[in-house]
Design a protein around this motif. Sequence first.
Motif, PDB file in Angstrom:
ATOM      1  N   SER A  26      19.146  79.107  64.847  1.00 16.32           N
ATOM      2  CA  SER A  26      18.072  80.222  65.301  1.00 16.32           C
ATOM      3  C   SER A  26      18.539  81.473  64.789  1.00 16.32           C
ATOM      4  CB  SER A  26      17.961  79.413  66.330  1.00 16.32           C
ATOM      5  OG  SER A  26      17.516  77.849  66.687  1.00 16.32           O
TER       6      SER A  26
ATOM      7  N   ILE B 269      19.841  76.064  62.318  1.00 20.29           N
ATOM      8  CA  ILE B 269      20.160  75.100  62.643  1.00 20.29           C
ATOM      9  C   ILE B 269      20.037  75.674  63.896  1.00 20.29           C
ATOM     10  CG2 ILE B 269      22.194  73.482  64.066  1.00 20.29           C
ATOM     11  CD1 ILE B 269      22.526  72.503  61.060  1.00 20.29           C
TER      12      ILE B 269
ATOM     13  N   LYS C 245      25.075  70.410  65.180  1.00 21.93           N
ATOM     14  CA  LYS C 245      23.628  69.375  65.806  1.00 21.93           C
ATOM     15  C   LYS C 245      24.044  68.826  67.593  1.00 21.93           C
ATOM     16  CE  LYS C 245      21.015  68.698  61.915  1.00 21.93           C
ATOM     17  NZ  LYS C 245      20.453  67.971  61.166  1.00 21.93           N
ATOM     18  N   ASP C 246      25.172  68.243  67.338  1.00 23.05           N
ATOM     19  CA  ASP C 246      26.239  67.817  68.530  1.00 23.05           C
ATOM     20  C   ASP C 246      26.369  69.111  69.423  1.00 23.05           C
ATOM     21  OD1 ASP C 246      27.102  65.623  70.172  1.00 23.05           O
ATOM     22  OD2 ASP C 246      28.668  66.923  69.547  1.00 23.05           O
TER      23      ASP C 246
ATOM     24  N   GLU D 199      21.073  76.847  55.977  1.00 20.56           N
ATOM     25  CA  GLU D 199      20.317  75.693  55.771  1.00 20.56           C
ATOM     26  C   GLU D 199      21.322  75.888  57.649  1.00 20.56           C
ATOM     27  OE1 GLU D 199      20.339  71.032  55.961  1.00 20.56           O
ATOM     28  OE2 GLU D 199      20.776  72.463  54.264  1.00 20.56           O
TER      29      GLU D 199
ATOM     30  N   LEU E  85      25.538  71.659  70.585  1.00 22.63           N
ATOM     31  CA  LEU E  85      23.798  72.033  70.437  1.00 22.63           C
ATOM     32  C   LEU E  85      23.070  71.351  71.394  1.00 22.63           C
ATOM     33  CD1 LEU E  85      23.124  74.883  67.042  1.00 22.63           C
ATOM     34  CD2 LEU E  85      23.775  75.125  69.222  1.00 22.63           C
ATOM     35  N   ASN E  86      23.433  70.039  71.290  1.00 24.31           N
ATOM     36  CA  ASN E  86      22.654  69.394  72.215  1.00 24.31           C
ATOM     37  C   ASN E  86      22.919  69.299  74.298  1.00 24.31           C
ATOM     38  OD1 ASN E  86      21.129  66.853  72.806  1.00 24.31           O
ATOM     39  ND2 ASN E  86      22.561  66.039  71.976  1.00 24.31           N
TER      40      ASN E  86
ATOM     41  N   LYS F 263      27.030  70.020  59.672  1.00 25.60           N
ATOM     42  CA  LYS F 263      25.615  70.215  60.329  1.00 25.60           C
ATOM     43  C   LYS F 263      25.771  69.317  62.015  1.00 25.60           C
ATOM     44  CE  LYS F 263      23.207  69.212  57.064  1.00 25.60           C
ATOM     45  NZ  LYS F 263      22.581  69.098  56.042  1.00 25.60           N
ATOM     46  N   THR F 264      26.860  68.137  61.427  1.00 30.60           N
ATOM     47  CA  THR F 264      26.700  67.177  62.697  1.00 30.60           C
ATOM     48  C   THR F 264      27.004  67.895  63.830  1.00 30.60           C
ATOM     49  OG1 THR F 264      25.957  64.852  60.763  1.00 30.60           O
ATOM     50  CG2 THR F 264      26.879  64.257  63.570  1.00 30.60           C
TER      51      THR F 264
END
Length: 387
Positions: free
Chosen positions: A104, A102, A67-68, A98, A70-71, A63-64
């Motif tokens: 989408s 993340i 998210k990184d 989940e 997709l930042n 997950k981390t």
Amino acid sequence: MNNNEYEFDVLNESQGAATESTSVCSNGTNINNRKTLLSEGKHIFITNQTSLMNELVSFEELKTFLKDQLNENNKERMENKIHYWVDLQSLENSEISEICDILSIHPLTKKDIIRQETREKCEFFSNHIFLVVNEIHYAPGSNVLVAATLNMLLFPRMVFTFHQEELQSTYQVIRMMKYNQSGGLPSSGWMIYAFLDSIVDIYIDLVDKIMLETQSLDELVLVLSGIKQNELFTRIGLAGRRVTNLHSGVFGKSEIISVLLRDEKLIPTDMMRYLKNVQDHILRMLQKLTLSQRLLSNLNNIYMARVSLEVSDASNSVNRNMRKFTAISTIFIPLTLLAGIMGMNVRLPGMVGFPHGDTYYFFIGIISIMVLFSLIVGGLFKRAKWL
């Protein structure tokens, strides 16, 4: 190098890549990194474009990582543009949900990934492609073909593979990555080709085997007789069922590649030629399966015709024997009837030695009863259409 050494080499490299470090979850639990992409059970592996190293990570680390990636403010990510392959095996439904949130992912697509029962298809979205493809193989210790579902999400720089069990095609993909010119993952779009090509190779082997089985049955159908014909009929039936299963699986992949060839956004242009090559293999397999279906249909007709001929020969043999029995019966039944009548304990015409006054009433009465009985029984048989 023979195939066994080749497989051992690739597997060792995958295991070596997985055993170099030990990851720690957010709750402090160590992850056993001795797992590989070819292992059973739950795992999450990330493979990047720069090497063949398969990094085993925890769900929180994944997950981390996502998210990184997709930042949009991550300048290093924007400059490097490294491609990644994320392999997810036997994840819980909540974890899949989940991850899809993340990324989408559309709710219907998320539902299809969780259910693992969707038909083979390819769907295009604004920033990704959703692909469902089935892999077929023999169940362990059995000759029954079973299917495993592979769900793929293709993004511009990442590809995700979701499956509930280990796949035979994964091994072939690792081999293709190792001996690729770049020595690793060429691109995320290349993974689509690699998995399709690996799965099609599995089908090619199965189709070749069923072709050999069909040719063998073609040679045996005019040779075997008696009890062995029952085994032949069973083999024809099993072969027909396998051909039908293979045809349905191969046809679905042909539709998928036809759809992918129309994409010019996420599939690299240089990959189109590779996909067309896979499509050529699929068309060739469809031709072989169609030929096998026709041949098995002809074999079934030949088998039924031969059985009909044998039944007809047996019936003719019975008719010849019955004809002999009928001839013998025709000779002896009248003689038996005459002997029975002349042997009755009553006065018969032509007999001598009876006192005067005896009549033929008993003889006439018995003959009348016999005639009446014959007429009644004959009428019943005629009414039943036996005569």
